[in-house]
Each structure stands twice: as C-alpha cells, then as structure tokens.
Scaffold this active site. Structure first.
Site, PDB file in Angstrom:
ATOM      1  N   PRO A 160       0.814  -1.219   0.000  1.00 52.89           N
ATOM      2  CG  PRO A 160       0.009  -0.990   2.188  1.00 52.89           C
ATOM      3  CD  PRO A 160       0.765  -1.929   1.291  1.00 52.89           C
ATOM      4  CG  ASP A 218      10.785  -3.135 -10.730  1.00 53.34           C
ATOM      5  OD1 ASP A 218      10.088  -3.932 -11.359  1.00 53.34           O
ATOM      6  OD2 ASP A 218      11.103  -2.013 -11.172  1.00 53.34           O
ATOM      7  N   GLY A 248       3.937   0.738  -8.331  1.00 49.32           N
ATOM      8  CA  GLY A 248       4.962   1.504  -7.637  1.00 49.32           C
ATOM      9  C   GLY A 248       5.451   2.664  -8.479  1.00 49.32           C
ATOM     10  NE  ARG A 322       8.851   6.018  -2.018  1.00 48.89           N
ATOM     11  CZ  ARG A 322       8.910   4.860  -2.644  1.00 48.89           C
ATOM     12  NH1 ARG A 322       7.828   4.359  -3.178  1.00 48.89           N
ATOM     13  NH2 ARG A 322      10.037   4.217  -2.761  1.00 48.89           N
ATOM     14  NE  ARG A 328      12.109   6.825  -7.095  1.00 46.51           N
ATOM     15  CZ  ARG A 328      12.036   5.619  -6.536  1.00 46.51           C
ATOM     16  NH1 ARG A 328      10.878   5.156  -6.133  1.00 46.51           N
ATOM     17  NH2 ARG A 328      13.110   4.894  -6.343  1.00 46.51           N
TER      18      ARG A 328
HETATM   19  P1  ADP Z   1       8.423   1.634  -5.439  1.00 46.11           P
HETATM   20  O1  ADP Z   1       8.594   1.347  -6.886  1.00 46.11           O
HETATM   21  O2  ADP Z   1       7.391   2.693  -5.253  1.00 46.11           O
HETATM   22  O3  ADP Z   1       9.720   1.913  -4.797  1.00 46.11           O
HETATM   23  P2  ADP Z   1       8.560  -0.995  -4.296  1.00 46.11           P
HETATM   24  O4  ADP Z   1       7.722  -2.182  -4.568  1.00 46.11           O
HETATM   25  O5  ADP Z   1       9.915  -1.004  -4.883  1.00 46.11           O
HETATM   26  O6  ADP Z   1       7.801   0.321  -4.760  1.00 46.11           O
HETATM   27  O7  ADP Z   1       8.606  -0.868  -2.722  1.00 46.11           O
HETATM   28  C1  ADP Z   1       9.437   0.020  -2.063  1.00 46.11           C
HETATM   29  C2  ADP Z   1       9.908  -0.607  -0.770  1.00 46.11           C
HETATM   30  O8  ADP Z   1       8.845  -0.772   0.134  1.00 46.11           O
HETATM   31  C3  ADP Z   1      10.528  -1.971  -0.940  1.00 46.11           C
HETATM   32  O9  ADP Z   1      11.761  -1.978  -0.286  1.00 46.11           O
HETATM   33  C4  ADP Z   1       9.554  -2.893  -0.268  1.00 46.11           C
HETATM   34  O10 ADP Z   1      10.226  -3.991   0.296  1.00 46.11           O
HETATM   35  C5  ADP Z   1       8.997  -2.022   0.817  1.00 46.11           C
HETATM   36  N1  ADP Z   1       7.683  -2.400   1.361  1.00 46.11           N
HETATM   37  C6  ADP Z   1       6.865  -3.413   1.018  1.00 46.11           C
HETATM   38  N2  ADP Z   1       5.711  -3.368   1.711  1.00 46.11           N
HETATM   39  C7  ADP Z   1       5.790  -2.279   2.527  1.00 46.11           C
HETATM   40  C8  ADP Z   1       4.891  -1.686   3.478  1.00 46.11           C
HETATM   41  N3  ADP Z   1       3.699  -2.193   3.731  1.00 46.11           N
HETATM   42  N4  ADP Z   1       5.321  -0.574   4.099  1.00 46.11           N
HETATM   43  C9  ADP Z   1       6.504  -0.035   3.833  1.00 46.11           C
HETATM   44  N5  ADP Z   1       7.398  -0.548   2.944  1.00 46.11           N
HETATM   45  C10 ADP Z   1       7.041  -1.654   2.299  1.00 46.11           C
HETATM   46 MG    MG Z   2      11.520   0.224  -5.797  1.00 51.66          MG
END
Ligand code: ADP
Ligand code: MG
Length: 557
Positions: A160, A218, A248, A322, A328
């Site tokens: 989320p 990812d 994401g 973000r 970004r």
């Molecule tokens: P983005 O592309 O927006 O960076 P990601 O899937 O790469 O999205 O996630 C970003 C980070 O958040 C990853 O390191 C992931 O492990 C971590 N993550 C996963 N679930 C949660 C959560 N519920 N709260 C905070 N961080 C989380």
């Molecule tokens: Mg990421």
C-alpha cells in the site's frame, strides 16, 4: 422470438462460424444482433438499423479475458445473459498511440420460455468463447494458467506504500474487476512492512497457489524472489509462476513485459491495464535470475538490475520525490546531473560470447595468451568474428584489455572453488570467492574511472527507460553498460533522453560501452557509495554476479 441456428451457415471471411445466435443487447431490448463465433473472433452484427459503418464489430478472441453466463434475480424473466470482456488496443482519445481499453458486450438470450434452457444456451456460448480465447494463446513452456482444469488461485501481494501510495486504489479500480472477469480466484494480501512479503513466501504452503502476483514496484518482487530462494525446497518453490502489476514508482519489469508483448509504449494506468490483461491471459514463460555475491552479506537473487554510480544514486536519492510517481527518476536525473561525479573502481566480466559457453570441443584444448595491446585487439577481433555477437566486437575495440595482457583461457570454465557455500538456491559455477583473484578467462576493463556501471537483464530500467532494447526474458545474458568518466553533462543527458526510445546505443557516444556477459565483478575503490540490486540498496563494497538462465517463471501473456 429469437431465432437460432445450431449449424454454422455463415462465414465471416477468415474462419468458419462455429456458433451463431440472434440476441438482444442488454439494456436496450430494441437492438437485436446476429452474433457469430469463429475460431478467432466474436462477430457482432446489428440487425436493427445503425449508423453506416457501425453495424458490424469483429472482436478478436486474443483480446478476450473472459466470458460468463448468468441470470438476473427476476424470477418472472426467463432470459439468461451472456457477458464477454475484451481489452482491445484502441486509439487514445486525445493523444496519439494505442492502449488497451475495456469493452464489455452483454447479450440477452430469451428464445425459450424455459429459463433453464436459456441458461444452458448462455453457458454453452460462454464456454465456447472462453475455450477459443484460451486457444489463441501460444503454448510455451508447457504451462498455460488458463488451461488449468480448476479455477486459478493467485496470492496477490499489494504494497500500500509503493509509488504514490495508490496501489490499493488501483487494485479496486481495475484489477479486482479484471480478475473476476477472467474467473481468477485471488486472495489479497496487503503488506504491512518491508520484508513482510519475503517472510510470508518463505513460510507459505505453495501447493495452495497457482501463482504469486505482486502489485507494487520492483522492490516487492525482489522480496518474493529472495523469499522463495531462501526455502529448503527452493528448487520447486522458484518454479511457482510469478506475476507483476505496476503499482509503484519503479515499474521496470512491468514495462519490460509490456514491451516483450510487442505493444507500443504506455505508462501509468495504461501500463497497469496492459499488465492486468497479460496476467489474465496467464501465459507462463521462463525468466533469468542473477545471483549476487556481496562481501559479507548472504547471497541475493536479482531479476532486473545491478547498478553503481549515477543510476544507483539517482534511484535512491529520488526516493524523496516518490509522490510524483514514475517521474521521480526524471527529477532525480536532473538533480544528479548538476553534481555529476566520477566513481573509481575495477570492473571485470566473463563475456557471453558463444565460444565461451557452447563449444565443448574447443574448450578443452585452447589456451590463448597475448602480451600486447595490438595482438589483444586482433585476437579479440578474431574471436568476435567467430561469434555472431556484435556487441562483443564493439566492446573489445573500445576498451577491453587488461593492463598487461588479454588472457582468454578455455581450459576450465568451472572454477575449482566455487563462491557458493552451502546456500539454498542453485550453485554458481562461474564465480570464485570475492577475496580470491579473478578466474583467468575473465576480461578486465582497463579504465577505472566511471560515471555509471549498470548491469541489466530485462529491457526496461524504469517505465520510460528502455535501457537494454534487445534483452529478452530468458536470454541467459547480463547486458552490461558502463559510461567512462570524461562524458559531459549534455552528452549524458542526451543518452538518457535517447534511452526513452532505446536509441542510446545508436548515438555512438564514445563514453558508453555495452557488452553481453555471463558474470561480472565490481570492486569500488571509493570508500562510500551506493550499490542497488533491482532498485534496492545493498551492502556497499565488492560485488559479483552470475546469470542463471530461466531459473524462475513469470506470467507474461
Ligand atoms: P516503489 O517502486 O514505489 O519503490 P517498491 O515495490 O519497490 O515500490 O517498494 C518500495 C519498498 O517498500 C521496498 O523496499 C519494499 O520492500 C517495501 N515495502 C513493502 N511493503 C511495505 C509496506 N507495507 N510498508 C513499507 N514498505 C514496504
Ligand atoms: Mg523500488
């Protein structure tokens, strides 16, 4: 009264009609349609008057995710209904290009007074449409999720917090409906913290699931893959089909899958609809993984990228932007360009040239040494002529010879002391421990001053960065790029702008080198810095990597 003929009596031009019926359109019983099903299409022809050119629609079953029959609650009405769900590529409303857009066709079947008979007829149609749209899929790898006899069961992990924090909203607005249309049973798991997904899949009873799908950037897939490979039964676990839906800010694998499907570039929600469509189609393909050795941390597995220098810095520094989503990286690139710096280190790799991997006969009796640059280059050129790998030639001419000699030794391709101790996951056959010298058949890059080093195994680095245009899901190759120090800010910016269309290699930038490798080692000299694996920060220091061809499976449509 509806008239129906069970025998095909029409031909739509391409393939023979297998089912024909005349139904009214749900919502407007005055509109009657002749509906024909062929092996490839659902053809809907309006029988009542319609504007010229709009009276016949041919819907390709390739674009169909599902079809269902149902009855309304009104017991007095004997009619049954048939809904078919399509996601064809359509021109965008205001801009150029095409994107998948949802189209639902719903018909009312009321030929008979017996509600049961109408329902049976609607079921027959729904089954036929589903079977034919499933058959349009090319069966690769022996696995087609939609061919499973029981309903497909997916665990859908949603982060989320990813991206702009909209993953759950995107699920509610698009994905939930699409999966229902495709009759995919799914259990939604909302992650609560970092590493939650990793722990969950490490312990999960995988026999309960036909696929593990993540909706995030990812980073969440990185957790899932590493969780699976930490299991004692990793060999079986990593064969569980994985799926990805872009939710994401870094949606590189989702963009890569979309790119491999042959569709023209899209972003944001259009990318989500495209990946949702591919997920519903359920075609499973093999995907390469890369094992990553760090100096003191346990071995990791990566599906996308290993980065050091400019790209890694932008990825991590842009975390603070973000809230702007995928943009970004653009903001981060401009900020980092303003304070462009040089990163010092040593880079070496094992080329992916055909000679190194396939030719057993040659491997056993060839040992080649050359002791000056001129002979190195001619040897390299000779090797490249043997290989059909054009990027190899490019690399040798640009920069690849060790300080004293280029040694290409083919006596033994498997190091005697592997870097893999008793870890779960496949053994690495090409790597020696990081504190040992390189295997003798590796190429050492002469330069030690870089602006970036980027190893990619899929096509996209971000939604709009086609970094490795010729990468495919399971080519068994690491696409290694590096940019040598000395490049101007303008030239670097030009490279990133060209990368949006995958045209950076055609810019003939003298500072950019691209080569295909099977393994690599990087030893940064600068005491501090950032190394990322799939966009996640890992331990800074020496790192090495080896590709494992087709180790996992991904739903690609
Ligand atoms: P983005 O592309 O927006 O960076 P990601 O899937 O790469 O999205 O996630 C970003 C980070 O958040 C990853 O390191 C992931 O492990 C971590 N993550 C996963 N679930 C949660 C959560 N519920 N709260 C905070 N961080 C989380
Ligand atoms: Mg990421």
């Amino acid at each position: 009264m509806d008239q129906r003929r069970s025998e095909p009596d029409r031909n739509t031009g391409s393939s023979p009609v297998t089912l024909y019926g005349e139904f009214t359109v749900t919502g407007n019983r005055k509109v009657r349609c002749a509906v024909s099903l062929t092996e490839k299409d659902l053809v809907v022809q309006r029988l009542t008057s319609a504007p010229v050119g709009r009276n016949k629609v041919v819907l390709s079953l390739k674009d169909c995710v599902g079809c269902r029959a149902f009855r309304e609650d009104d017991n007095a009405d004997p009619a049954a209904y048939l809904s078919a769900y399509f996601y064809p590529l359509k021109r965008r409303w205001m801009s150029s290009g095409v994107a998948r857009q949802r189209v639902e066709y719903c018909f009312r079947l009321a030929a008979l007074q017996d509600p049961r008979a109408n329902q049976d007829e609607a079921e027959k149609w729904a089954r036929a449409v589903r079977e034919r749209s499933g058959r349009q899929q090319y069966l690769r790898d022996g696995v087609l999720m939609s061919e499973l006899s029981r309903p497909r069961r997916m665990m859908l992990l949603v982060n989320p917090q990813s991206g702009k924090g909209q993953a759950l909203t995107l699920y509610n607005n698009h994905i939930q409906r699409m999966l229902n249309e495709a009759s995919v049973q799914h259990t939604l798991v909302i992650t609560e913290r970092q590493n939650h997904a990793r722990e969950l899949v490490r312990e999960a009873d995988l026999s309960q699931w036909d696929a593990l799908v993540i909706m995030s950037g990812d980073g969440l897939l990185y957790e899932v893959i590493n969780g699976l490979l930490e299991r004692a039964d990793w060999e079986e676990a990593i064969r569980t089909p994985l799926g990805i839906l872009p939710g994401g800010s870094g949606n590189a694998l989702a963009a890569s899958i979309h790119h491999y499907s042959g569709a023209s570039p899209v972003s944001s929600e259009e990318l989500l609809v495209s990946c949702g469509f591919l997920l519903c189609k359920g075609l499973v393909s093999r995907m390469d993984l890369v094992s990553i050795h760090l100096f003191s941390s346990p071995r990791l597995f990566s599906f996308l990228s290993l980065a050091w220098g400019f790209v890694a810095d932008v990825d991590i520094e842009s975390e603070k932007y973000r809230h702007v989503g995928a943009a970004r990286f653009t903001v981060g690139t401009l900020v980092r360009l303003a304070s462009l710096r040089v990163y010092k280190g040593k880079l070496a790799y094992l080329p992916a040239a055909k000679d190194y991997s396939n030719e057993e006969g040659m491997r056993n009796n060839m040992t080649l040494h050359c002791n000056n640059q001129a002979s190195s280059l001619s040897l390299a050129s000779a090797l490249c002529r043997q290989s059909r790998d054009s990027s190899c030639q490019n690399t040798f001419h640009n920069s690849c010879h060790s300080n004293n000699s280029l040694k290409v030794r083919r006596t033994e391709s498997t190091p005697s002391r592997s870097a893999t101790k008793a870890l779960p996951g496949p053994p690495d056959s090409l790597l020696l421990p990081l504190d040992q010298p390189l295997p003798s058949d590796w190429v050492v890059v002469q330069e030690e001053d870089f602006v970036l080093i980027l190893a990619m195994y899929q096509s996209h680095l971000a939604e709009d960065l086609l970094a490795a245009p010729d990468a495919t899901l399971d080519d068994g190759v690491i696409h290694l790029f590096y940019v040598r120090a000395g490049i101007s800010r303008t030239a670097l910016l030009r490279l990133f702008l060209a990368m949006e269309k995958g045209a950076h290699l055609a810019t003939n930038c003298q500072h950019l080198v691209h080569t295909k490798v099977r393994a690599l080692r990087l030893e940064p000299y600068s005491p501090k810095g950032i190394i990322t694996v799939d966009g996640e920060v890992v331990e800074y220091g020496p790192v090495q990597a080896e590709v494992h061809r087709g180790l996992t499976r991904l739903i690609t449509g």
